[in-house]
Scaffold this active site. Structure first.
Site, PDB file in Angstrom:
ATOM      1  N   ARG A   1       0.723  -1.274  -0.019  1.00 41.12           N
ATOM      2  CA  ARG A   1       0.007  -0.068  -0.026  1.00 41.12           C
ATOM      3  C   ARG A   1       0.760   1.309   0.140  1.00 41.12           C
ATOM      4  O   ARG A   1       0.565   2.202  -0.662  1.00 41.12           O
ATOM      5  CB  ARG A   1      -0.804  -0.133   1.174  1.00 41.12           C
ATOM      6  CG  ARG A   1      -1.985  -1.019   1.099  1.00 41.12           C
ATOM      7  CD  ARG A   1      -3.180  -1.122   1.988  1.00 41.12           C
ATOM      8  NE  ARG A   1      -4.065  -0.132   1.774  1.00 41.12           N
ATOM      9  CZ  ARG A   1      -4.090   1.264   2.057  1.00 41.12           C
ATOM     10  NH1 ARG A   1      -3.325   1.702   3.075  1.00 41.12           N
ATOM     11  NH2 ARG A   1      -4.659   2.068   1.690  1.00 41.12           N
TER      12      ARG A   1
ATOM     13  N   TYR B   1      -0.316   3.303  -3.231  1.00 44.87           N
ATOM     14  CA  TYR B   1      -1.203   4.542  -3.001  1.00 44.87           C
ATOM     15  C   TYR B   1      -0.475   5.719  -2.378  1.00 44.87           C
ATOM     16  O   TYR B   1      -1.053   6.409  -1.687  1.00 44.87           O
ATOM     17  CB  TYR B   1      -2.222   4.122  -2.210  1.00 44.87           C
ATOM     18  CG  TYR B   1      -2.847   2.665  -2.879  1.00 44.87           C
ATOM     19  CD1 TYR B   1      -3.588   2.651  -3.973  1.00 44.87           C
ATOM     20  CD2 TYR B   1      -3.057   1.545  -2.158  1.00 44.87           C
ATOM     21  CE1 TYR B   1      -4.157   1.509  -4.332  1.00 44.87           C
ATOM     22  CE2 TYR B   1      -3.582   0.536  -2.368  1.00 44.87           C
ATOM     23  CZ  TYR B   1      -4.192   0.477  -3.663  1.00 44.87           C
ATOM     24  OH  TYR B   1      -4.953  -0.683  -3.987  1.00 44.87           O
TER      25      TYR B   1
ATOM     26  N   CYS C   1      14.620  -4.635  -4.466  1.00 46.35           N
ATOM     27  CA  CYS C   1      15.437  -3.935  -5.110  1.00 46.35           C
ATOM     28  C   CYS C   1      14.582  -2.994  -5.983  1.00 46.35           C
ATOM     29  O   CYS C   1      14.480  -2.974  -7.462  1.00 46.35           O
ATOM     30  CB  CYS C   1      16.317  -4.858  -6.223  1.00 46.35           C
ATOM     31  SG  CYS C   1      17.467  -5.565  -5.156  1.00 46.35           S
TER      32      CYS C   1
END
Ligand code: LLP
Length: 430
Positions: free
Chosen positions: A327, A331, A357
């Site tokens: 998340r 977002y 990475c």
């Protein structure tokens, strides 16, 4: 008689629920020290509080009343044990795939209290849901109606459907999380919905049982729900056929939580303002919260791997990454965090980053945290919803273990993945 010692409990301001609190400077989940969980099950680890889920379910249930059908949105976290916990509380379920239906069945839960949404259900999913006795299909694309009618004809049954409408209401949330504006793929816009209703109501194998609107996710204001209902009510009023047999108004999910900032959605106020309108139209509500029921009930615990500085930025390297909790990267979501052992260390501004990475692999940016060192544990709150559910194996990282805490009881509800599992489906046949 010795007086039992009452442990000093102090709230953990960052967490979204009192299930997570400090005793003697140690973070607890209910009656279990979080450090003890990690000692037993390793890090990173998802830990859930059964009491927090129970509590949130009770809030929704009491706000919307006995006449409402409360469906947990399985996509938020589909762990079988969590589904069973919600089933035991009396929840129904909101499904969006044949896979979620199969999970429900694997958990031993009947689909008779479940609604099946999704923008393009495939025939095998429709078949499976009909065979399972699904309560309602939320349909939202014209071709689905043809598939449902054909399935009903083949079985000689009338398929119960609710039509998902797109009332073009702004949910005031993240662009990826808004679902009822013009030009998003969800629902049928009101200008086109009349024709779709005529198609449904003229088919002997379909029965129009309700309307569905899902505005988006992580909403904190009530107005969008009121505006959406008013538009749907006007749509229904325009033609009596749009009301025939209609019993449900499914107002979707999207109930926002605080994530450490501001207030969660006031679910009581939402119900107080919206319910009278729904009832005045002779309808019963369905609600489909996911995040609200499970988000604050879950934490991700991660261990500090090290520290480094790059340019002017201080990095706290931890052993959880974007594959475990996507998340923040996806977002720019801000999950509150706190050390598992309370410390007086001076606060510093750090980027909390994982070992994956990608520069986009961060759990927090420019976050004030007390200075932590290798081996210290950090709790990431609000991680119960869309945490584990969106986890991946990127960088060939096994998914974390998951535990459900209920008082002093701890159950491992998902084993940490073993590395070999990550390539077991890639073996060439011998
Ligand atoms: N009903 C429908 C039709 C939905 O599409 C959703 C979520 C829900 C209910 C439950 O929404 P909730 O109450 O959990 O907000 N991955 C994103 C959230 C995507 C939500 C998709 N649909 C996130 O991590 O914020």
């Amino acid at each position: 008689m010795p007086v039992p010692s009452v442990p000093d409990r102090s709230p953990c301001a960052a967490s979204g629920h009192p299930s997570f609190h400090y005793r003697g400077g140690e973070l607890y989940c209910e009656d279990v020290a979080v450090a003890a969980l990690v000692a037993r099950f390793g890090s990173p680890l998802y830990a859930y509080s059964a009491a927090a889920i129970t509590d949130r379910y009770a809030t929704v249930r009491s706000a919307f009343g006995a006449d409402a059908h409360v469906c947990y949105a399985v996509k938020a976290n589909s762990n079988l044990s969590l589904l069973r916990h919600l089933d035991a509380l009396g929840a129904g379920f909101d499904l969006v795939s044949g896979g979620e239906l199969a999970r429900l069945q694997a958990a031993g839960i009947s689909a008779g209290q479940a609604v099946f949404a999704g923008v393009a259900k495939e025939p095998w999913e429709i078949e499976a849901a009909l065979a399972a006795g699904i309560m309602l299909f939320n349909v939202e694309s014209p071709h689905e109606i043809e598939l449902l009618a054909a399935a009903g004809r083949a079985r000689g049954v009338r398929v119960p459907v609710a039509l998902r409408l797109n009332p073009d209401v702004d949910a005031n949330t993240h662009a990826h999380l808004t679902t009822a504006r013009k030009d998003v793929k969800f629902g049928v816009d009101l200008a086109r919905a009349g024709t779709v209703v005529e198609r449904i109501t003229s088919d002997p194998y379909l029965q129009l049982r309700g309307y569905h609107v899902h505005l988006g996710s992580q909403l904190r204001a009530i107005e969008p729900w009121l505006a959406a209902f008013d538009r749907v009510a006007a749509f229904m009023a325009a033609d009596p056929r749009r009301r025939e047999g209609v019993q449900w108004y499914d107002l979707g999910g999207g109930f926002g939580i605080a994530y450490g900032q501001g207030e969660p959605l006031d679910v009581g106020a939402l119900a107080a303002q919206l319910l009278p309108r729904i009832v005045a139209h002779g309808l019963r509500p369905i609600v489909e919260p996911g995040r609200y029921l499970i988000g604050d009930a879950g934490m991700l615990v991660t261990a500090v791997s090290g520290r480094k500085v790059g340019g002017a930025t201080a990095f706290l390297l931890v052993d959880a990454a974007m594959n475990d909790l996507l998340r923040p990267a996806l977002y720019q979501a801000e999950h509150p965090m706190a050390p598992v052992r309370a410390t007086d260390a001076a606060s510093e501004i750090v980027d909390v980053v994982g070992p994956v990475c990608e520069t986009g692999d961060f759990l927090a940016r420019k976050r004030a945290l007390p200075a932590l060192q290798r081996g210290d544990l950090l709790a990431v709150f609000g991680a119960g919803a869309y945490g584990s559910a969106m986890a991946s194996n990127y960088n060939t990282r096994p998914r974390p273990g998951e535990v459900l805490v209920d008082g002093e009881r701890v159950r491992l509800i998902r084993r940490r993945q073993r590395l070999e599992q990550l390539w077991e489906d890639e073996q060439e046949p011998a």
